[in-house]
Design a protein around this motif. Structure first.
Motif, short mmCIF file in Angstrom:
data_model
loop_
_atom_site.label_atom_id
_atom_site.label_comp_id
_atom_site.label_asym_id
_atom_site.label_seq_id
_atom_site.Cartn_x
_atom_site.Cartn_y
_atom_site.Cartn_z
N LEU A 1 0.81 -1.22 0.00
CA LEU A 1 0.00 0.00 0.00
C LEU A 1 0.84 1.28 0.00
CD1 LEU A 1 -2.72 -1.18 2.54
CD2 LEU A 1 -3.02 -0.84 0.08
N LEU B 1 3.31 3.12 9.83
CA LEU B 1 2.20 2.75 10.69
C LEU B 1 1.71 1.38 10.22
CD1 LEU B 1 0.40 4.11 12.90
CD2 LEU B 1 -1.18 4.62 11.04
N HIS C 1 -0.78 -1.87 10.38
CA HIS C 1 -2.13 -2.29 10.78
C HIS C 1 -2.46 -3.60 10.07
CE1 HIS C 1 -6.32 -2.08 11.88
NE2 HIS C 1 -6.70 -2.01 10.63
N VAL C 2 -2.95 -4.57 10.79
CA VAL C 2 -3.27 -5.92 10.28
C VAL C 2 -2.27 -6.40 9.21
CG1 VAL C 2 -5.73 -5.90 10.92
CG2 VAL C 2 -5.09 -5.08 8.65
N GLY C 3 -0.99 -6.24 9.54
CA GLY C 3 0.05 -6.80 8.67
C GLY C 3 0.40 -5.96 7.45
N TYR C 4 -0.13 -4.75 7.36
CA TYR C 4 0.17 -3.86 6.24
C TYR C 4 0.68 -2.52 6.74
CZ TYR C 4 -2.32 -6.95 3.01
OH TYR C 4 -2.70 -8.02 2.26
N LEU D 1 0.40 1.23 6.47
CA LEU D 1 -0.65 2.11 5.93
C LEU D 1 -0.11 3.47 5.51
CD1 LEU D 1 -3.78 1.83 8.27
CD2 LEU D 1 -3.38 0.73 6.07
N HIS D 2 0.91 3.94 6.22
CA HIS D 2 1.40 5.28 5.95
C HIS D 2 2.80 5.41 6.53
CE1 HIS D 2 0.79 9.54 4.92
NE2 HIS D 2 -0.35 9.16 4.39
N GLY E 1 -17.18 4.11 16.84
CA GLY E 1 -16.07 3.75 15.98
C GLY E 1 -15.32 2.48 16.30
N PRO F 1 -15.23 -1.30 14.78
CA PRO F 1 -15.85 -2.09 13.71
C PRO F 1 -16.54 -3.35 14.21
CG PRO F 1 -13.45 -2.12 13.53
CD PRO F 1 -13.80 -1.13 14.59
N SER G 1 -3.59 -11.24 9.37
CA SER G 1 -3.48 -10.41 8.17
C SER G 1 -4.21 -11.12 7.03
CB SER G 1 -2.00 -10.23 7.84
OG SER G 1 -1.84 -9.84 6.50
N ILE H 1 -14.15 -7.37 7.79
CA ILE H 1 -14.87 -6.31 8.48
C ILE H 1 -13.90 -5.15 8.69
CG2 ILE H 1 -16.23 -8.02 9.76
CD1 ILE H 1 -14.70 -6.64 12.29
N PHE I 1 -13.24 -0.56 9.12
CA PHE I 1 -13.35 0.75 8.50
C PHE I 1 -12.30 0.89 7.40
CE2 PHE I 1 -15.03 1.47 12.83
CZ PHE I 1 -16.30 1.89 12.48
N THR J 1 -9.37 1.54 7.30
CA THR J 1 -8.00 1.05 7.53
C THR J 1 -7.84 -0.40 7.11
OG1 THR J 1 -8.80 0.68 9.76
CG2 THR J 1 -7.24 2.46 9.45
N THR J 2 -8.86 -1.22 7.32
CA THR J 2 -8.74 -2.64 7.00
C THR J 2 -9.21 -2.94 5.58
OG1 THR J 2 -10.68 -2.77 8.39
CG2 THR J 2 -8.73 -3.92 9.17
N PRO K 1 -8.21 -1.51 2.55
CA PRO K 1 -7.15 -1.71 1.55
C PRO K 1 -6.47 -3.09 1.65
CG PRO K 1 -6.97 0.48 2.54
CD PRO K 1 -8.00 -0.26 3.33
N PRO K 2 -6.18 -3.59 2.86
CA PRO K 2 -5.61 -4.95 2.91
C PRO K 2 -6.55 -6.02 2.32
CG PRO K 2 -5.14 -3.82 4.97
CD PRO K 2 -6.08 -2.93 4.19
N HIS L 1 -6.36 6.64 12.32
CA HIS L 1 -5.78 5.75 11.32
C HIS L 1 -6.64 5.66 10.07
CE1 HIS L 1 -3.46 4.23 14.97
NE2 HIS L 1 -2.84 5.21 14.36
N SER M 1 -5.48 8.34 8.04
CA SER M 1 -4.19 8.13 7.36
C SER M 1 -4.45 7.58 5.96
CB SER M 1 -3.29 7.19 8.17
OG SER M 1 -3.70 5.84 8.04
N VAL M 2 -5.55 6.87 5.77
CA VAL M 2 -5.90 6.32 4.46
C VAL M 2 -6.72 7.32 3.64
CG1 VAL M 2 -7.14 4.49 3.23
CG2 VAL M 2 -5.79 3.93 5.26
N GLY N 1 -4.40 11.94 2.23
CA GLY N 1 -4.36 10.54 2.64
C GLY N 1 -3.46 9.69 1.75
N ASN N 2 -3.69 8.39 1.78
CA ASN N 2 -2.87 7.46 1.01
C ASN N 2 -3.55 7.16 -0.33
OD1 ASN N 2 -1.67 5.16 -0.10
ND2 ASN N 2 -1.24 4.23 1.88
N ALA O 1 -3.58 3.50 -1.62
CA ALA O 1 -4.58 2.65 -0.96
C ALA O 1 -5.97 2.99 -1.48
CB ALA O 1 -4.50 2.85 0.56
#
Ligand code: SF4
Lengths: 84, 382
Positions: free
Chosen positions: A34, A45, A47-50, A52-53, B63, B65, B120, B141, B143, B145-146, B148-149, B203, B206-207, B264-265, B268
């Motif tokens: 990402l 940063l 999060h869940v193995g990725y 993010l920034h 907030g 999830p 992950s 599940i 917001f 942040t999760t 994009p993965p 976070h 951040s995205v 943001g990113n 992503a």
């Protein structure tokens, strides 16, 4: 669930879009799929193995100095400068 | 840890608390909703509320999830694992959330269903590769942040031509939920719940960046301060919100500048756009159906959409009676207003979702706050 932590990139495998990061004493492989640019020594940063920034060390330092100023001096301009 | 410990320093916290005490005008109250469960957790864990003057209150928002996923979707996940006999991959927090009839994924697993806890989305892909004869479903599940993965995993599955991998998509969007809260009757005619300002997600931002909150701050005339998750971040953001309210401003400000930018990113955001599209409507626990508040998988990736691959029954699930989670998620009630709080419902034996996740308001109250919170009335400590 939303927990994300800053971690230092200590090695990179660009072909696999993977990096090893140090989270305190823990070493962990994460995905950097990402992020456009990432270099060894960057803090990211995670999060869940990725990643993010990327973290900005300059902005982190600026934030801390504004926090210090808020405590030291009632008139310190804390909020004004960090507005987006 | 670098960039963590510095933002927990006691002397700086005292300095910020002093500044807040000086600047919060004694004659008015400041009701600040923290949208993110991460903020709720930080406020309780570090006793931030105790450092505030008595007229500055935090209102805990939806907030988390895990807390906002309606029971019906957990029933659907159970159905995938039990009736369709898939290998269901899920983040740990979801395991103990009560579904209908107080079932949970953990109980299903104990009864023999193949439920795997993943860290992950890469783990889910690996499980699919290792089990070519089984269908593997990622119970996605979270917001922004999760999301994009999940998108990366879905694209990787498509690239590799995996035929035994799909995603049960439950990704939701924060700006739509914040809007829904402000428009709810409780907040609109603010005789019941006053929200003067928001601490914006850290976070998530951040995205998506801070820009998506700009129209919101303007239309609803409430300050939004994007805040990091460490206790000093929450305190500094609180001071920024107080200053805006004192000045009569309602802008988006960014306290978490070390990570969040206005845009943001982009990378992503691009991956998410490629894989997902808006769902016209999605049910949130506590908020009900909210328009344009969630994502679904685009038709191009239909082969990887568990909702199209498997027949999933429409849910008739009901929230457990007497559980006040829905009102708590809207900021309309406090955990201690629930008859079951600590009295049948604890983190070891949760009845509602707010007690399961450490970011849920009930779990935070129970773990960090139950001895100092009065049963009702003012939440502020001296
Ligand atoms: S205490 Fe338990 S039953 Fe009551 S609102 Fe919270 S989660 Fe629901």
């Amino acid at each position: 669930m939303c927990l994300a932590l800053p971690a230092e990139v200590i090695s990179l495998d660009l072909a696999r879009q993977a990096a090893v990061v140090a989270l305190g004493p823990v070493r962990k492989e994460i995905s950097i799929a990402l992020l456009d640019e990432v270099a060894i020594g960057d803090f990211v940063l995670v999060h869940v193995g990725y990643a993010l920034h990327r973290l900005s060390p300059e902005e982190a330092e600026r934030t801390l100095s504004m926090m210090r100023a808020a405590g030291d001096c009632p008139e310190a301009e804390l909020a004004g400068e960090s507005a987006a | 840890m670098k960039y963590v410990d510095e933002f927990r320093a006691r002397d700086l916290a005292e300095g910020l608390a002093g500044a807040i005490r000086r600047e919060a005008a004694p004659g008015r109250s400041y009701n600040i909703m923290e949208f993110c469960g991460g903020h709720t957790h930080a406020i309780f864990r570090y006793g931030v509320q105790d450092l505030m003057p008595s007229n500055v209150h935090y209102i805990h928002g939806p907030g988390c999830p895990v807390c906002v996923l309606p029971i019906g979707r957990i029933d659907n996940a159970l159905e995938l694992a039990e009736r369709h006999k898939v290998i269901l991959c899920t983040y740990g927090d979801m395991m103990r959330v009560p579904a209908s009839g107080r079932r949970s994924l953990l109980k299903a697993k104990a009864d023999g269903a193949d439920v795997h806890m993943i860290y992950s989305t890469q783990d889910a892909l690996r499980i699919a590769a290792e089990n070519p004869t089984r269908q593997v479903v990622l119970f996605a599940i979270g917001f922004e942040t999760t999301t994009p993965p999940t998108a990366i995993a879905l694209k990787a599955a498509a690239d590799r031509g995996l035929t035994n991998f799909s995603v049960f998509c439950n990704h939701v969007l924060t700006p739509a939920a914040i809007k829904e809260i402000v428009e709810s009757p409780e907040v609109r005619d603010s005789a019941r719940v006053a929200i003067d300002a928001f601490l914006g997600p850290s976070h998530v931002s951040s995205v998506i960046g801070s820009a998506p909150y700009e129209p919101f701050a303007k239309v609803y005339r409430r300050p939004v301060v994007i805040a990091g998750f460490e206790p000093l971040d929450v305190m500094q953001a609180t001071l920024m919100a107080i200053r805006q309210l004192n000045d009569g401003r309602h802008e988006v400000e960014n306290q978490y500048v070390r990570v969040v930018t206005r845009e943001g990113n982009r990378k992503a955001q691009g991956v998410v756009d490629e894989v997902f599209e808006l769902r016209p409507s999605f049910a949130w626990r506590g908020l009900g159906e909210v328009a344009d508040s969630a994502l679904r998988i685009r038709a191009e990736f239909a082969a990887f959409d568990a909702e199209r691959r498997f027949e999933i029954s429409p849910s008739t699930a009901r929230e457990p009676k007497s559980c006040e989670c829905p009102s708590i998620l809207r900021g309309a009630k406090k955990p201690t207003d629930c008859k079951l709080f600590g009295n049948g419902c604890t983190p070891d034996n949760p009845i509602g979702s707010c007690m399961v996740s450490s970011e849920g308001a009930c779990a935070a109250y129970w773990t960090y706050g139950r001895f100092r919170q009065p049963a009702s009335g003012s939440e502020a400590a001296a």
